[in-house]
Write a protein that holds these residues in place. Structure first.
Motif, PDB file in Angstrom:
ATOM      1  N   ASP A   1       0.827  -1.198   0.000  1.00 20.67           N
ATOM      2  CA  ASP A   1       0.000   0.000   0.000  1.00 20.67           C
ATOM      3  C   ASP A   1       0.866   1.254   0.000  1.00 20.67           C
ATOM      4  O   ASP A   1       1.835   1.354   0.739  1.00 20.67           O
ATOM      5  N   GLY A   2       0.539   2.176  -0.884  1.00 16.30           N
ATOM      6  CA  GLY A   2       1.300   3.419  -0.997  1.00 16.30           C
ATOM      7  C   GLY A   2       2.494   3.313  -1.917  1.00 16.30           C
ATOM      8  O   GLY A   2       3.217   4.291  -2.113  1.00 16.30           O
ATOM      9  N   ALA A   3       2.683   2.131  -2.503  1.00 12.08           N
ATOM     10  CA  ALA A   3       3.861   1.909  -3.350  1.00 12.08           C
ATOM     11  C   ALA A   3       3.496   1.994  -4.827  1.00 12.08           C
ATOM     12  O   ALA A   3       2.327   2.002  -5.214  1.00 12.08           O
ATOM     13  N   VAL A   4       4.537   2.045  -5.649  1.00 10.20           N
ATOM     14  CA  VAL A   4       4.365   2.034  -7.099  1.00 10.20           C
ATOM     15  C   VAL A   4       5.336   1.014  -7.674  1.00 10.20           C
ATOM     16  O   VAL A   4       6.428   0.813  -7.142  1.00 10.20           O
ATOM     17  N   LEU A   5       4.913   0.346  -8.739  1.00  9.32           N
ATOM     18  CA  LEU A   5       5.710  -0.728  -9.339  1.00  9.32           C
ATOM     19  C   LEU A   5       5.628  -0.601 -10.857  1.00  9.32           C
ATOM     20  O   LEU A   5       4.530  -0.536 -11.418  1.00  9.32           O
ATOM     21  N   GLY A   6       6.779  -0.570 -11.512  1.00  8.66           N
ATOM     22  CA  GLY A   6       6.815  -0.518 -12.972  1.00  8.66           C
ATOM     23  C   GLY A   6       6.737  -1.919 -13.555  1.00  8.66           C
ATOM     24  O   GLY A   6       7.472  -2.807 -13.131  1.00  8.66           O
ATOM     25  N   VAL A   7       5.823  -2.114 -14.494  1.00  9.46           N
ATOM     26  CA  VAL A   7       5.672  -3.431 -15.135  1.00  9.46           C
ATOM     27  C   VAL A   7       5.508  -3.224 -16.639  1.00  9.46           C
ATOM     28  O   VAL A   7       5.304  -2.096 -17.107  1.00  9.46           O
ATOM     29  N   GLU A   8       5.583  -4.334 -17.367  1.00 10.45           N
ATOM     30  CA  GLU A   8       5.279  -4.273 -18.788  1.00 10.45           C
ATOM     31  C   GLU A   8       4.100  -5.190 -19.041  1.00 10.45           C
ATOM     32  O   GLU A   8       4.104  -6.353 -18.640  1.00 10.45           O
ATOM     33  N   VAL A   9       3.066  -4.642 -19.664  1.00  8.30           N
ATOM     34  CA  VAL A   9       1.861  -5.417 -19.949  1.00  8.30           C
ATOM     35  C   VAL A   9       1.548  -5.271 -21.422  1.00  8.30           C
ATOM     36  O   VAL A   9       1.315  -4.153 -21.909  1.00  8.30           O
ATOM     37  N   ALA A  10       1.570  -6.382 -22.133  1.00  6.36           N
ATOM     38  CA  ALA A  10       1.271  -6.382 -23.567  1.00  6.36           C
ATOM     39  C   ALA A  10       2.083  -5.318 -24.308  1.00  6.36           C
ATOM     40  O   ALA A  10       1.564  -4.584 -25.163  1.00  6.36           O
ATOM     41  N   GLY A  11       3.354  -5.224 -23.951  1.00  8.91           N
ATOM     42  CA  GLY A  11       4.256  -4.309 -24.642  1.00  8.91           C
ATOM     43  C   GLY A  11       4.161  -2.867 -24.179  1.00  8.91           C
ATOM     44  O   GLY A  11       4.831  -1.995 -24.730  1.00  8.91           O
ATOM     45  N   ARG A  12       3.295  -2.588 -23.189  1.00 10.52           N
ATOM     46  CA  ARG A  12       3.187  -1.225 -22.683  1.00 10.52           C
ATOM     47  C   ARG A  12       3.853  -1.118 -21.326  1.00 10.52           C
ATOM     48  O   ARG A  12       3.711  -2.007 -20.489  1.00 10.52           O
ATOM     49  N   ARG A  13       4.539  -0.007 -21.114  1.00 14.04           N
ATOM     50  CA  ARG A  13       5.125   0.259 -19.789  1.00 14.04           C
ATOM     51  C   ARG A  13       4.047   0.892 -18.924  1.00 14.04           C
ATOM     52  O   ARG A  13       3.483   1.934 -19.279  1.00 14.04           O
ATOM     53  N   ILE A  14       3.768   0.230 -17.813  1.00 14.37           N
ATOM     54  CA  ILE A  14       2.693   0.680 -16.928  1.00 14.37           C
ATOM     55  C   ILE A  14       3.215   0.777 -15.506  1.00 14.37           C
ATOM     56  O   ILE A  14       3.983  -0.082 -15.052  1.00 14.37           O
ATOM     57  N   ALA A  15       2.804   1.844 -14.818  1.00 13.88           N
ATOM     58  CA  ALA A  15       3.114   2.004 -13.393  1.00 13.88           C
ATOM     59  C   ALA A  15       1.865   1.607 -12.614  1.00 13.88           C
ATOM     60  O   ALA A  15       0.790   2.183 -12.814  1.00 13.88           O
ATOM     61  N   LEU A  16       2.002   0.600 -11.760  1.00 14.06           N
ATOM     62  CA  LEU A  16       0.904   0.187 -10.884  1.00 14.06           C
ATOM     63  C   LEU A  16       1.081   0.882  -9.551  1.00 14.06           C
ATOM     64  O   LEU A  16       2.196   0.968  -9.035  1.00 14.06           O
TER      65      LEU A  16
ATOM     66  N   SER B   1       4.390  12.567 -19.351  1.00 14.30           N
ATOM     67  CA  SER B   1       4.089  13.299 -20.587  1.00 14.30           C
ATOM     68  C   SER B   1       4.974  14.534 -20.765  1.00 14.30           C
ATOM     69  O   SER B   1       4.896  15.196 -21.785  1.00 14.30           O
ATOM     70  N   HIS B   2       5.814  14.813 -19.778  1.00 15.67           N
ATOM     71  CA  HIS B   2       6.721  15.955 -19.933  1.00 15.67           C
ATOM     72  C   HIS B   2       7.969  15.557 -20.714  1.00 15.67           C
ATOM     73  O   HIS B   2       8.196  16.046 -21.804  1.00 15.67           O
ATOM     74  N   ARG B   3       8.763  14.619 -20.181  1.00 16.54           N
ATOM     75  CA  ARG B   3       9.991  14.212 -20.877  1.00 16.54           C
ATOM     76  C   ARG B   3      10.176  12.705 -20.868  1.00 16.54           C
ATOM     77  O   ARG B   3      11.323  12.224 -20.844  1.00 16.54           O
ATOM     78  N   ASP B   4       9.088  11.965 -20.833  1.00 21.10           N
ATOM     79  CA  ASP B   4       9.135  10.499 -20.967  1.00 21.10           C
ATOM     80  C   ASP B   4       9.860   9.785 -19.830  1.00 21.10           C
ATOM     81  O   ASP B   4      10.300   8.655 -19.997  1.00 21.10           O
ATOM     82  N   PHE B   5       9.991  10.418 -18.703  1.00 18.24           N
ATOM     83  CA  PHE B   5      10.657   9.760 -17.578  1.00 18.24           C
ATOM     84  C   PHE B   5       9.708   8.726 -16.969  1.00 18.24           C
ATOM     85  O   PHE B   5       8.492   8.917 -16.983  1.00 18.24           O
ATOM     86  N   PRO B   6      10.222   7.606 -16.437  1.00 19.41           N
ATOM     87  CA  PRO B   6       9.332   6.604 -15.842  1.00 19.41           C
ATOM     88  C   PRO B   6       8.657   7.106 -14.561  1.00 19.41           C
ATOM     89  O   PRO B   6       9.348   7.470 -13.597  1.00 19.41           O
ATOM     90  N   LEU B   7       7.348   7.114 -14.560  1.00 22.08           N
ATOM     91  CA  LEU B   7       6.620   7.539 -13.360  1.00 22.08           C
ATOM     92  C   LEU B   7       6.775   6.536 -12.224  1.00 22.08           C
ATOM     93  O   LEU B   7       6.559   6.863 -11.067  1.00 22.08           O
ATOM     94  N   SER B   8       7.161   5.298 -12.576  1.00 21.74           N
ATOM     95  CA  SER B   8       7.263   4.254 -11.544  1.00 21.74           C
ATOM     96  C   SER B   8       8.398   4.499 -10.560  1.00 21.74           C
ATOM     97  O   SER B   8       8.478   3.822  -9.539  1.00 21.74           O
ATOM     98  N   VAL B   9       9.273   5.448 -10.848  1.00 21.81           N
ATOM     99  CA  VAL B   9      10.285   5.788  -9.843  1.00 21.81           C
ATOM    100  C   VAL B   9       9.860   7.040  -9.069  1.00 21.81           C
ATOM    101  O   VAL B   9      10.615   7.586  -8.275  1.00 21.81           O
ATOM    102  N   GLY B  10       8.642   7.491  -9.331  1.00 17.54           N
ATOM    103  CA  GLY B  10       8.108   8.655  -8.636  1.00 17.54           C
ATOM    104  C   GLY B  10       7.491   8.279  -7.304  1.00 17.54           C
ATOM    105  O   GLY B  10       7.638   7.156  -6.811  1.00 17.54           O
ATOM    106  N   GLU B  11       6.757   9.228  -6.755  1.00 22.07           N
ATOM    107  CA  GLU B  11       6.219   9.054  -5.407  1.00 22.07           C
ATOM    108  C   GLU B  11       4.697   9.154  -5.423  1.00 22.07           C
ATOM    109  O   GLU B  11       4.132  10.053  -6.054  1.00 22.07           O
ATOM    110  N   VAL B  12       4.068   8.218  -4.716  1.00 19.53           N
ATOM    111  CA  VAL B  12       2.609   8.222  -4.603  1.00 19.53           C
ATOM    112  C   VAL B  12       2.203   9.070  -3.405  1.00 19.53           C
ATOM    113  O   VAL B  12       2.784   8.958  -2.326  1.00 19.53           O
ATOM    114  N   ASP B  13       1.203   9.919  -3.615  1.00 20.21           N
ATOM    115  CA  ASP B  13       0.585  10.645  -2.510  1.00 20.21           C
ATOM    116  C   ASP B  13      -0.772   9.996  -2.275  1.00 20.21           C
ATOM    117  O   ASP B  13      -1.708  10.182  -3.066  1.00 20.21           O
ATOM    118  N   ALA B  14      -0.869   9.217  -1.210  1.00 21.30           N
ATOM    119  CA  ALA B  14      -2.091   8.441  -0.971  1.00 21.30           C
ATOM    120  C   ALA B  14      -3.273   9.367  -0.687  1.00 21.30           C
ATOM    121  O   ALA B  14      -4.389   9.104  -1.125  1.00 21.30           O
TER     122      ALA B  14
END
Ligand code: FES
Length: 104
Positions: free
Chosen positions: A14-29, A44-57
């Motif tokens: 809970d409160g975490a984020v995880l980068g995965v690949e689903v059907a060829g798409r990069r998705i942050a859960l 959408s700014h510079r294509d950086f992975p959101l999965s290394v970002g921070e969740v605000d619950a």
């Protein structure tokens, strides 16, 4: 394409984020208050992975690590600069011990 298993629920605390690949798409859960969200793992700014970002619950948002743009986990809408374009979101749900994501 329908619902696809994206991860084991045990990988996403809970409160975490995880980068995965689903059907060829990069998705942050992300997991907030027992709900799971799936957002494109490409800021959408510079294509950086959101999965290394921070969740605000409390706000149900994710903040990009690079320049600090925040996005709604529910809608993908940007909530502050420097991002102005939304990020795609995908339906997500918990099914038993798995996190499922629906991709086109
Ligand atoms: S790459 Fe995400 S805010 Fe700049």
């Amino acid at each position: 394409m329908g619902w696809i298993r994206a991860a084991a629920l045990s990988e996403l605390s809970d409160g975490a984020v995880l980068g995965v690949e689903v059907a060829g798409r990069r998705i942050a859960l992300a997991r907030v208050d027992g709900e799971v969200y799936a957002i494109s793992d490409v800021c959408s700014h510079r294509d950086f992975p959101l999965s290394v970002g921070e969740v605000d619950a409390g706000e149900c948002t994710i903040t990009c690590e690079w320049h600090g743009a925040a996005f709604s986990l529910r809608t993908g809408e940007p909530l502050c600069p420097p991002a102005f374009r939304p990020v795609p979101v995908f339906p997500a749900r918990i099914e038993g011990a798995d996190v499922m994501v629906e991709v086109e």
